[in-house]
Design a protein around this motif. Structure first.
Motif, PDB file in Angstrom:
ATOM      1  N   ARG A  72      25.798  64.505 -22.762  1.00 53.34           N
ATOM      2  CA  ARG A  72      24.895  63.355 -22.875  1.00 53.34           C
ATOM      3  C   ARG A  72      23.509  63.785 -23.359  1.00 53.34           C
ATOM      4  NH1 ARG A  72      26.174  60.828 -17.471  1.00 53.34           N
ATOM      5  NH2 ARG A  72      28.260  61.519 -18.031  1.00 53.34           N
ATOM      6  N   THR A  73      23.381  63.907 -24.677  1.00 48.40           N
ATOM      7  CA  THR A  73      22.099  64.240 -25.319  1.00 48.40           C
ATOM      8  C   THR A  73      21.920  63.248 -26.469  1.00 48.40           C
ATOM      9  OG1 THR A  73      23.192  65.698 -26.891  1.00 48.40           O
ATOM     10  CG2 THR A  73      22.389  66.719 -24.851  1.00 48.40           C
ATOM     11  N   ASP A  74      20.853  63.434 -27.249  1.00 48.89           N
ATOM     12  CA  ASP A  74      20.693  62.583 -28.442  1.00 48.89           C
ATOM     13  C   ASP A  74      21.939  62.687 -29.310  1.00 48.89           C
ATOM     14  OD1 ASP A  74      18.182  61.916 -27.591  1.00 48.89           O
ATOM     15  OD2 ASP A  74      17.148  63.384 -28.858  1.00 48.89           O
ATOM     16  N   MET A  75      22.462  63.898 -29.441  1.00 49.64           N
ATOM     17  CA  MET A  75      23.637  64.081 -30.292  1.00 49.64           C
ATOM     18  C   MET A  75      24.898  63.523 -29.639  1.00 49.64           C
ATOM     19  SD  MET A  75      25.421  67.498 -31.863  1.00 49.64           S
ATOM     20  CE  MET A  75      24.038  67.995 -32.849  1.00 49.64           C
ATOM     21  N   GLY A  76      25.139  63.852 -28.398  1.00 50.28           N
ATOM     22  CA  GLY A  76      26.387  63.459 -27.740  1.00 50.28           C
ATOM     23  C   GLY A  76      26.457  61.971 -27.424  1.00 50.28           C
ATOM     24  N   GLY A  77      25.294  61.353 -27.214  1.00 49.00           N
ATOM     25  CA  GLY A  77      25.255  59.918 -26.920  1.00 49.00           C
ATOM     26  C   GLY A  77      25.501  59.607 -25.456  1.00 49.00           C
ATOM     27  N   LYS A  78      25.304  58.343 -25.114  1.00 47.64           N
ATOM     28  CA  LYS A  78      25.339  57.963 -23.688  1.00 47.64           C
ATOM     29  C   LYS A  78      26.754  57.879 -23.119  1.00 47.64           C
ATOM     30  CE  LYS A  78      24.711  52.993 -24.704  1.00 47.64           C
ATOM     31  NZ  LYS A  78      24.539  53.108 -26.168  1.00 47.64           N
ATOM     32  N   HIS A  79      27.776  57.859 -23.967  1.00 46.00           N
ATOM     33  CA  HIS A  79      29.148  57.786 -23.450  1.00 46.00           C
ATOM     34  C   HIS A  79      29.751  59.168 -23.189  1.00 46.00           C
ATOM     35  CE1 HIS A  79      29.034  53.555 -24.151  1.00 46.00           C
ATOM     36  NE2 HIS A  79      28.806  53.726 -25.441  1.00 46.00           N
ATOM     37  N   ALA A  80      29.005  60.209 -23.505  1.00 45.61           N
ATOM     38  CA  ALA A  80      29.521  61.582 -23.321  1.00 45.61           C
ATOM     39  C   ALA A  80      29.807  61.831 -21.844  1.00 45.61           C
ATOM     40  CB  ALA A  80      28.493  62.586 -23.838  1.00 45.61           C
ATOM     41  N   ASP A  81      30.759  62.728 -21.577  1.00 44.74           N
ATOM     42  CA  ASP A  81      31.212  62.858 -20.182  1.00 44.74           C
ATOM     43  C   ASP A  81      30.612  64.037 -19.421  1.00 44.74           C
ATOM     44  OD1 ASP A  81      32.615  64.798 -21.516  1.00 44.74           O
ATOM     45  OD2 ASP A  81      34.578  63.867 -21.247  1.00 44.74           O
ATOM     46  N   VAL A  82      29.727  64.814 -20.049  1.00 38.76           N
ATOM     47  CA  VAL A  82      29.134  65.954 -19.339  1.00 38.76           C
ATOM     48  C   VAL A  82      27.611  65.788 -19.306  1.00 38.76           C
ATOM     49  CG1 VAL A  82      28.905  68.467 -19.266  1.00 38.76           C
ATOM     50  CG2 VAL A  82      31.006  67.449 -20.159  1.00 38.76           C
ATOM     51  N   GLU A  83      27.034  65.953 -18.116  1.00 39.01           N
ATOM     52  CA  GLU A  83      25.565  65.923 -17.982  1.00 39.01           C
ATOM     53  C   GLU A  83      25.000  67.219 -18.557  1.00 39.01           C
ATOM     54  OE1 GLU A  83      23.692  63.581 -17.088  1.00 39.01           O
ATOM     55  OE2 GLU A  83      24.863  62.239 -15.810  1.00 39.01           O
ATOM     56  N   VAL A  84      23.837  67.113 -19.158  1.00 44.76           N
ATOM     57  CA  VAL A  84      23.249  68.288 -19.798  1.00 44.76           C
ATOM     58  C   VAL A  84      22.995  69.409 -18.783  1.00 44.76           C
ATOM     59  CG1 VAL A  84      20.833  67.475 -19.687  1.00 44.76           C
ATOM     60  CG2 VAL A  84      21.534  69.016 -21.506  1.00 44.76           C
ATOM     61  N   VAL A  85      22.643  69.039 -17.550  1.00 46.14           N
ATOM     62  CA  VAL A  85      22.400  70.038 -16.498  1.00 46.14           C
ATOM     63  C   VAL A  85      23.683  70.840 -16.229  1.00 46.14           C
ATOM     64  CG1 VAL A  85      21.806  70.301 -14.053  1.00 46.14           C
ATOM     65  CG2 VAL A  85      20.647  68.595 -15.411  1.00 46.14           C
ATOM     66  N   ASP A  86      24.820  70.136 -16.180  1.00 50.20           N
ATOM     67  CA  ASP A  86      26.093  70.805 -15.878  1.00 50.20           C
ATOM     68  C   ASP A  86      26.567  71.659 -17.058  1.00 50.20           C
ATOM     69  OD1 ASP A  86      26.117  69.548 -13.403  1.00 50.20           O
ATOM     70  OD2 ASP A  86      27.085  67.762 -14.223  1.00 50.20           O
ATOM     71  N   SER A  87      26.350  71.148 -18.276  1.00 49.76           N
ATOM     72  CA  SER A  87      26.725  71.937 -19.447  1.00 49.76           C
ATOM     73  C   SER A  87      25.943  73.245 -19.463  1.00 49.76           C
ATOM     74  CB  SER A  87      26.442  71.138 -20.729  1.00 49.76           C
ATOM     75  OG  SER A  87      26.613  71.967 -21.865  1.00 49.76           O
ATOM     76  N   ALA A  88      24.627  73.137 -19.287  1.00 47.16           N
ATOM     77  CA  ALA A  88      23.778  74.343 -19.341  1.00 47.16           C
ATOM     78  C   ALA A  88      24.133  75.314 -18.214  1.00 47.16           C
ATOM     79  CB  ALA A  88      22.304  73.945 -19.264  1.00 47.16           C
ATOM     80  N   ALA A  89      24.386  74.782 -17.006  1.00 46.08           N
ATOM     81  CA  ALA A  89      24.742  75.657 -15.885  1.00 46.08           C
ATOM     82  C   ALA A  89      26.063  76.378 -16.182  1.00 46.08           C
ATOM     83  CB  ALA A  89      24.851  74.846 -14.596  1.00 46.08           C
ATOM     84  N   GLY A  90      27.014  75.636 -16.746  1.00 48.15           N
ATOM     85  CA  GLY A  90      28.308  76.237 -17.090  1.00 48.15           C
ATOM     86  C   GLY A  90      28.159  77.300 -18.169  1.00 48.15           C
ATOM     87  N   LEU A  91      27.368  76.986 -19.176  1.00 46.10           N
ATOM     88  CA  LEU A  91      27.169  77.947 -20.272  1.00 46.10           C
ATOM     89  C   LEU A  91      26.516  79.228 -19.745  1.00 46.10           C
ATOM     90  CD1 LEU A  91      25.897  75.463 -23.020  1.00 46.10           C
ATOM     91  CD2 LEU A  91      28.073  76.710 -23.067  1.00 46.10           C
ATOM     92  N   ARG A  92      25.561  79.081 -18.831  1.00 46.96           N
ATOM     93  CA  ARG A  92      24.894  80.262 -18.265  1.00 46.96           C
ATOM     94  C   ARG A  92      25.891  81.118 -17.489  1.00 46.96           C
ATOM     95  NH1 ARG A  92      21.304  80.177 -14.499  1.00 46.96           N
ATOM     96  NH2 ARG A  92      21.832  78.081 -13.809  1.00 46.96           N
ATOM     97  N   LYS A  93      26.775  80.442 -16.754  1.00 43.25           N
ATOM     98  CA  LYS A  93      27.784  81.176 -15.978  1.00 43.25           C
ATOM     99  C   LYS A  93      28.729  81.935 -16.922  1.00 43.25           C
ATOM    100  CE  LYS A  93      31.099  80.440 -12.264  1.00 43.25           C
ATOM    101  NZ  LYS A  93      31.975  79.467 -11.605  1.00 43.25           N
TER     102      LYS A  93
END
Ligand SMILES: NC(=O)c1ccc[n+]([C@@H]2O[C@H](COP(=O)([O-])OP(=O)(O)OC[C@H]3O[C@@H](n4cnc5c(N)ncnc54)[C@H](OP(=O)(O)O)[C@@H]3O)[C@@H](O)[C@H]2O)c1
Length: 235
Positions: free
Chosen positions: A191-212
């Protein structure tokens, strides 16, 4: 303190990754074409350096790389990217459909999605190699996977992400010889400008997952295509 260089840090996934790495105590060099209020607010942390440059101009990228004071870079995150004009959110798969080829549009998409990760990684390769465990990760997309493509369309964006996937695979081999782990990462549908409001992953969770995922990478992962939840993606 570990050092990260992050492109596209002014908004979206790049901004959230910057926030989280700063929270973890990293020094972050943010390479951006222009800042944002959200990024400027983070600048109070003390370990964030903003470097403004045109990320699609190799001369400016070279000057930006020279402004990075750290002799070793632990992590280069190529986050900046575009789908081009138009919007997946509003046009879905009609966007960049067959029959709508626009050469200039493709050039703009490839410029930032493909050429910049190659150019910037070459500029920072020595410093990545100087780190104990240097990692270069580029945010690509499942839309760049040929195996997962069952819907067609989105020609320019898909092709750019498939191209940068190929680049990261080669870097996995070439930089692997210098102790640097290169990977392609899929952040989820976020859910970002690119992904749009219907996207299923919150940016906080995506970033946390990517860091892991990044934290757990070993030399065996060099050249891999991995999603934010650790799933290995098919090419
Ligand atoms: N969101 C998703 O669902 C999703 C899914 C798969 C992959 N991805 C990938 O993840 C990355 C980040 O996506 P996002 O969702 O955070 O996108 P976003 O919210 O649209 O942010 C895009 C970022 O890229 C920068 N950027 C775009 N074109 C640029 C250019 N020509 N020069 C310099 N910077 C440029 C933007 O800076 P400006 O503010 O200056 O434009 C911004 O920081 C992209 O590579 C994208 O392809 C995203």
């Amino acid at each position: 303190m570990p050092v990260a260089v992050i492109t596209g840090a002014n908004r979206g996934i790049g901004l959230e990754l910057t926030r989280q790495y700063l929270e973890e105590g990293w020094t972050v060099y943010a390479l951006i074409r222009s800042s944002s209020a959200a990024l400027d607010e983070l600048a109070g942390g003390g370990s964030l350096e903003l470097i403004n440059c045109d990320l699609t101009d190799d001369g400016q990228l070279k000057k930006a790389a020279a402004q990075i004071a750290a002799p070793a870079v632990d992590l280069l995150l190529n986050c900046a990217g575009t789908m081009g004009h138009g919007s997946f959110e509003e046009q879905g798969l009609k966007f960049q459909s067959f029959g709508s080829f626009d050469r200039e549009e493709w050039r703009r998409v490839f410029d930032i999605n493909v050429f910049t990760p190659q150019s910037l990684t070459e500029l920072l390769a020595d410093r990545l190699a100087a780190a104990e465990r240097g990692v270069v990760a580029t945010l690509t997309s499942m839309l760049g996977s040929n195996q997962l493509n069952t819907a067609g369309s989105l020609y320019g964006y898909r092709a750019s992400k498939a191209a940068v996937n190929s680049i990261m695979k080669s870097m996995g081999i070439d930089l692997g010889k210098r102790g640097v782990i290169a990977v392609a990462l899929h952040p989820g549908w976020v859910r970002t400008d690119m992904g749009g409001k219907h996207a299923d992953v919150e940016v906080v969770d995506s970033a946390a997952g990517l860091r892991k995922v990044v934290a757990g990478l070993t030399a065996d992962d060099a050249g891999a295509f991995v999603a934010y939840d650790g799933t290995r993606m098919p090419w």
